[in-house]
Scaffold this active site. Structure first.
Site, PDB file in Angstrom:
ATOM      1  N   SER A   1      -5.297 -20.649 -65.943  1.00 55.45           N
ATOM      2  CA  SER A   1      -5.365 -21.669 -64.905  1.00 55.45           C
ATOM      3  C   SER A   1      -6.021 -21.079 -63.668  1.00 55.45           C
ATOM      4  CB  SER A   1      -3.957 -22.175 -64.556  1.00 55.45           C
ATOM      5  OG  SER A   1      -3.968 -22.943 -63.373  1.00 55.45           O
TER       6      SER A   1
ATOM      7  N   HIS B   1      11.675 -36.832 -85.468  1.00 48.82           N
ATOM      8  CA  HIS B   1      11.603 -37.589 -84.207  1.00 48.82           C
ATOM      9  C   HIS B   1      11.432 -36.652 -83.017  1.00 48.82           C
ATOM     10  CE1 HIS B   1      13.135 -40.805 -86.767  1.00 48.82           C
ATOM     11  NE2 HIS B   1      14.108 -39.966 -87.115  1.00 48.82           N
TER      12      HIS B   1
END
Length: 475
Positions: A283, A153
């Protein structure tokens, strides 16, 4: 308008290899058409039709003499690409002109050429998939015993090992390889079935000799490199087959997506990361960034392949009676795109695996930060052995765990082990508690499972001799 002003698919300019582009190029398609016309003429001559060896030699001599501009100009006039190809080939072969495409319909060249292209594309995909699997196996075996935090999960769970986790990626791609091998083995061409699949034109050519009509298909299959052809068809082979043929490509895309997404998450944890090139920019705004751009590219390409592959189901469902033409434009786009897309995916996967960076200290720290919670059952059992009350101690650990979990969420250290040591109800010394915290005690058979599966199942199937294959990542 010059060529630089025109749109070029990024699949060609950025992602797929030149080799895969060549397989699905227009010139190669024309070359396949011409080879198929040679095979047809040869087979018809073998079965007694009035076709001379000189005519066949003329056809053979001009298979590679391809001028696409002649074909394009003719197609503008007749609005039919196969007829334009017949015209262009006939200009080069005046003696054989009248017997080109004798008795056949367009799908003789269209469908059979597609099958031959699929076969070549599959073989290249297979080489690259085997290369990726070898690299994954090497990495998994190298790290088979390195404990790491497991996740269910996407929450911390029982530890596993890095190698065992990577064996799961191997398993998925290995299943895709087996599916690909099955589809390759089951691949058969259309053969020569005529306008509605009844072979009526060939029955006419052979003056009602049904056995010769049957032999024609067998001879053509052999010349194309197959043992048999599709037994029954309309004008085309059933497009249901395309849905099966695309399944291993969808599988590879799905498996690659799973691996790349996991790697993106692991990269955010800084456990396992893509290697960065020296001058790589993460970036335009944030110079410090080390983005998992290759993994992100895999996910992007995989998503494109998975959505494009849905076309084949709709095309299969839409074919009315013996055939309709709404498959043509769709398949011209979808078939090359899924192959070029998967080719790009495997190129990038191979590159990622060459550059993978493992950070053992971070893996160890993340594991140890969570291990007190994960070890609570072992601690409980040890305390019970010393005479403690299981129910009472279980409740104590539950309360202490909740308290410590809240503190960890605020950035504080995990004090669970200290609190257990301080509680006399457990009766455990610090040394006794620490002896229960060895990560190796929590990974079960992970290392053995990894080794048994890879060395006992996968690597024997792959073979030890890796085929030479060029892998390129353009950007």
């Amino acid at each position: 308008m010059n060529d630089e002003s025109l749109f070029v698919s990024p699949l060609s300019s950025r992602y797929a290899s030149k080799e895969m582009q060549g397989i699905f190029s227009e010139k190669e398609r024309v070359r396949r058409f011409r080879k198929l016309w040679v095979y047809l003429a040869q087979a018809e001559r073998e079965l007694g039709l009035d076709i001379s060896e000189e005519q066949i030699e003329e056809l053979v001599s001009h298979v590679d003499d391809i001028d696409l501009s002649v074909i394009h100009e003719r197609e503008k006039e007749v609005r039919h690409d196969v007829m334009a190809n017949i015209y262009a080939y006939g200009l080069l072969c005046p003696k054989a002109k009248k017997i080109i495409h004798l008795g056949a319909t367009s799908c003789y060249v269209d469908d059979n050429a597609d099958i031959l292209a699929l076969q070549e594309g599959y073989r290249l995909i297979r080489k690259k998939l085997v290369l990726v699997l070898h690299k994954l196996c090497d990495f998994a075996l190298e790290h088979k015993a390195m404990p790491c935090l497991g996740y269910t999960h996407l929450q911390p769970a029982q530890p596993t090992t890095i190698g065992k986790r990577f064996s799961l990626y191997v398993q998925e791609l290995f299943l895709d390889l087996q599916n690909l091998d099955y589809q390759l083995s089951a691949l058969v061409p259309l053969g020569c079935k005529g306008a509605t699949g009844t072979q009526a034109s060939f029955l006419e050519l052979f003056q009602g000799d049904k056995e010769k009509v049957r032999k024609l298909d067998r001879i053509l299959a052999r010349k194309m490199g197959f043992e048999k052809t599709i037994p029954v068809s309309g004008q085309t082979y059933t497009r249901k087959i395309d849905t099966y043929l695309v399944s291993p490509l969808k599988g590879i895309a799905s498996s690659a997506y799973k691996f790349a997404l996991d790697l993106r998450i692991a990269s955010s944890f800084m456990e396992v990361q893509e290697g960065q090139l020296k001058n790589q920019v993460g970036s335009s705004a944030m110079p410090y960034k080390k983005n998992p751009m290759l993994s992100e590219r895999v996910c992007a390409l995989a998503r494109y392949v998975l959505t494009t592959a849905n076309n084949f189901d709709f095309t299969s469902a839409e074919q009315c009676f013996e055939r309709t033409l709404d498959d043509s434009a769709n398949r011209r786009l979808a078939i090359p795109d899924v192959f070029l897309g998967v080719d790009g995916i495997l190129n990038v996967l191979s590159t990622i695996l060459d550059r993978l960076v493992v950070n053992p200290e971070i893996i160890q720290r993340r594991l140890m930060d969570n291990l007190p919670f994960l070890a609570s059952e072992n601690i409980l059992m040890e305390a019970v052995k010393k005479g403690g009350d299981r129910q009472e101690l279980h409740e104590k650990i539950r309360v202490l765990s909740r308290t410590c979990s809240s503190e960890v969420a605020l950035g504080k250290e995990n004090r669970l082990l200290d609190l257990i040591e301080e509680d006399v109800a457990f009766g455990l010394t610090k040394k006794e508690i620490e002896s229960l915290l060895s990560p190796e005690k929590f990974v079960g058979m992970a290392s053995e499972q990894c080794q048994d599966f890879l060395e006992g199942v996968v690597l024997p199937y792959l073979g030890t001799d890796e085929e030479e294959v060029h892998v390129e990542v353009n950007v």
